[in-house]
Design an enzyme around this catalytic site. Structure first.
Site, PDB file in Angstrom:
ATOM      1  N   GLU A 139       0.877  -1.178   0.000  1.00 43.79           N
ATOM      2  CA  GLU A 139       0.000   0.000   0.000  1.00 43.79           C
ATOM      3  C   GLU A 139       0.910   1.222   0.000  1.00 43.79           C
ATOM      4  O   GLU A 139       1.568   1.514   0.991  1.00 43.79           O
ATOM      5  CB  GLU A 139      -0.882  -0.037   1.257  1.00 43.79           C
ATOM      6  CG  GLU A 139      -1.730   1.200   1.466  1.00 43.79           C
ATOM      7  CD  GLU A 139      -2.323   1.253   2.874  1.00 43.79           C
ATOM      8  OE1 GLU A 139      -2.655   0.192   3.456  1.00 43.79           O
ATOM      9  OE2 GLU A 139      -2.446   2.365   3.406  1.00 43.79           O
TER      10      GLU A 139
ATOM     11  N   ARG B 274       1.219  10.099   1.095  1.00 44.53           N
ATOM     12  CA  ARG B 274       1.797  11.080   2.031  1.00 44.53           C
ATOM     13  C   ARG B 274       2.976  11.782   1.395  1.00 44.53           C
ATOM     14  O   ARG B 274       3.499  12.745   1.942  1.00 44.53           O
ATOM     15  CB  ARG B 274       2.260  10.380   3.313  1.00 44.53           C
ATOM     16  CG  ARG B 274       1.099   9.916   4.152  1.00 44.53           C
ATOM     17  CD  ARG B 274       1.552   9.082   5.326  1.00 44.53           C
ATOM     18  NE  ARG B 274       0.580   8.050   5.559  1.00 44.53           N
ATOM     19  CZ  ARG B 274       0.647   7.152   6.517  1.00 44.53           C
ATOM     20  NH1 ARG B 274       1.660   7.155   7.339  1.00 44.53           N
ATOM     21  NH2 ARG B 274      -0.291   6.266   6.649  1.00 44.53           N
TER      22      ARG B 274
ATOM     23  N   THR C 110      -3.600   6.156   2.315  1.00 43.10           N
ATOM     24  CA  THR C 110      -3.773   7.544   2.757  1.00 43.10           C
ATOM     25  C   THR C 110      -4.461   8.378   1.674  1.00 43.10           C
ATOM     26  O   THR C 110      -4.094   9.536   1.438  1.00 43.10           O
ATOM     27  CB  THR C 110      -2.426   8.190   3.198  1.00 43.10           C
ATOM     28  OG1 THR C 110      -1.623   7.205   3.874  1.00 43.10           O
ATOM     29  CG2 THR C 110      -2.654   9.334   4.168  1.00 43.10           C
TER      30      THR C 110
ATOM     31  N   LYS D  47     -10.960  -0.962   7.176  1.00 40.20           N
ATOM     32  CA  LYS D  47      -9.707  -0.845   7.912  1.00 40.20           C
ATOM     33  C   LYS D  47     -10.080  -0.405   9.331  1.00 40.20           C
ATOM     34  O   LYS D  47     -11.029   0.368   9.505  1.00 40.20           O
ATOM     35  CB  LYS D  47      -8.847   0.196   7.198  1.00 40.20           C
ATOM     36  CG  LYS D  47      -7.604   0.659   7.921  1.00 40.20           C
ATOM     37  CD  LYS D  47      -6.706   1.449   6.972  1.00 40.20           C
ATOM     38  CE  LYS D  47      -5.714   2.319   7.720  1.00 40.20           C
ATOM     39  NZ  LYS D  47      -4.579   2.737   6.904  1.00 40.20           N
TER      40      LYS D  47
HETATM   41  C1  3PG Z   1      -1.374   3.563   8.260  1.00 40.00           C
HETATM   42  O1  3PG Z   1      -1.434   4.507   7.515  1.00 40.00           O
HETATM   43  O2  3PG Z   1      -2.109   2.586   8.114  1.00 40.00           O
HETATM   44  C2  3PG Z   1      -0.447   3.630   9.416  1.00 40.00           C
HETATM   45  O3  3PG Z   1       0.393   4.717   9.361  1.00 40.00           O
HETATM   46  C3  3PG Z   1       0.327   2.388   9.651  1.00 40.00           C
HETATM   47  O4  3PG Z   1       0.543   2.352  11.004  1.00 40.00           O
HETATM   48  P1  3PG Z   1       1.897   1.823  11.616  1.00 40.00           P
HETATM   49  O5  3PG Z   1       2.968   2.742  11.105  1.00 40.00           O
HETATM   50  O6  3PG Z   1       1.716   1.897  13.108  1.00 40.00           O
HETATM   51  O7  3PG Z   1       2.094   0.416  11.130  1.00 40.00           O
END
Ligand code: 3PG
Length: 211
Positions: free
Chosen positions: A41, A45, A68, A128
């Site tokens: 994924e 960002r 994101t 999610k």
């Molecule tokens: C996301 O966007 O799903 C999170 O930033 C992932 O979270 P993590 O960095 O705690 O794995």
């Protein structure tokens, strides 16, 4: 294009990838594949996301999605770049509807009953759950599953090698997402072997749960 169910069944662990360049994206993709992970994924960002998705999608065996994604414009960019699925950190009806129109699997995040009811109204039954550990992790998922037994969750946020098996053991959990095997410092330092090692470890944990 695979459906969301097919995609999650084939990918118990979905790495959340943040890259500053197309080259880093390509190297991360290769490192994940070398560890047996077959999805990524790539988050919106960074400005590199659409081009990184385009390039990573050329890697055979890697299903590349966008993460994101917070508005329909980004969803359009992601899909035009070749994203095979779209993930959002929250529930946006415009993102969900756009992806549905384009026939691209979409995974919006929900954190409570109100979000889940809105998702169900949009025809979405797999969501999610973000940020998973900060919101109470497994007990919260179990509590949400009581009124919503039809809903499947993809916990993300705070998932790591130490709790992955616990999350995946839940019937209501379809798959888990996280950045622990592709942390930004590993990418910046070009530690591709370490990404491969952590990917293989994650996959082994996932396989031990499904065995
Ligand atoms: C996301 O966007 O799903 C999170 O930033 C992932 O979270 P993590 O960095 O705690 O794995």
């Amino acid at each position: 294009m695979a459906t969301l169910d097919e995609l999650l069944a084939a990918n118990p662990v979905i790495p959340v990838v943040v890259v500053d360049s197309v080259e880093d994206g390509f190297n991360v993709g290769k490192a994940l594949l070398a560890g047996g992970i077959t999805s990524a994924e790539v988050t919106f960002r960074t400005a590199a996301a659409p081009d990184a998705i385009k390039e990573m999608a050329k890697l055979e065996g890697l299903t590349v999605g966008a993460g994101t994604v917070i508005n329909a414009n980004q969803a359009r960019q992601a899909i035009e770049a070749g994203a095979q699925f779209v993930v959002s950190p929250g529930l946006s009806a415009e993102v969900v509807r756009y992806c549905q129109e384009q026939n691209v699997p979409v995974l919006p995040a929900c954190t409570d009953g109100t979000h889940i009811m809105a998702a169900l109204d949009l025809g979405v039954e797999t969501v999610k759950f973000f940020p998973a550990t900060a919101l109470g992790g497994i007990p919260t998922i179990k509590a949400l599953s009581a009124p919503f037994p039809q809903v499947r969750f993809v916990p993300t946020g705070g998932v790591s090698a130490s709790n992955l098996a616990d999350f995946l053991s839940l019937k209501s959990v379809a798959s888990c997402g996280g950045s622990w095997m592709v942390k930004g410092d590993l990418v910046k330092a070009g530690k591709w072997d370490e990404i491969t090692r952590l990917s293989a470890e994650a996959l082994e944990i996932a396989r031990s749960v499904s065995a």
